[in-house]
Write a protein that holds these residues in place. Structure first.
Motif, mmCIF file in Angstrom:
data_model
loop_
_atom_site.group_PDB
_atom_site.id
_atom_site.type_symbol
_atom_site.label_atom_id
_atom_site.label_comp_id
_atom_site.label_asym_id
_atom_site.label_seq_id
_atom_site.Cartn_x
_atom_site.Cartn_y
_atom_site.Cartn_z
ATOM 1 N N LYS A 95 2.403 1.736 -3.469
ATOM 2 C CA LYS A 95 1.416 2.263 -4.419
ATOM 3 C C LYS A 95 1.165 3.744 -4.162
ATOM 4 N N HIS A 96 1.034 4.105 -2.899
ATOM 5 C CA HIS A 96 0.801 5.500 -2.536
ATOM 6 C C HIS A 96 1.969 6.372 -2.992
ATOM 7 N N ILE A 149 0.839 -1.201 0.000
ATOM 8 C CA ILE A 149 0.000 0.000 0.000
ATOM 9 C C ILE A 149 0.872 1.248 0.000
#
Length: 68
Positions: free
Chosen positions: A61-62, A58
């Motif tokens: 991706k951020h 996560i």
């Protein structure tokens, strides 16, 4: 015995304690303990997640989205 609790006073006393700069270290330890008791899967922000963990993916991706 006191059968009535002044909840507003109790609440503000807790908030005052949590906001007291002189109690910062103790409050941080208390909140860390509390989070671990209530949320056993609580992720310590200082702990580095493994490369394959969901949290690491996560975050990656951020980071990629922010760099666009």
């Amino acid at each position: 015995t006191d059968l009535v609790t002044d909840l507003e006073h109790f609440y503000t006393s807790i908030i005052d304690l949590l906001d007291d700069p002189d109690e910062k270290d103790e409050v941080e330890q208390l909140l860390m303990w509390w989070n671990r008791q209530i949320f056993p899967l609580y992720a310590d922000p200082e702990r580095i997640p493994s490369k394959n963990s969901a949290l690491a993916q996560i975050r990656q991706k951020h980071k990629e989205i922010k760099e666009r």
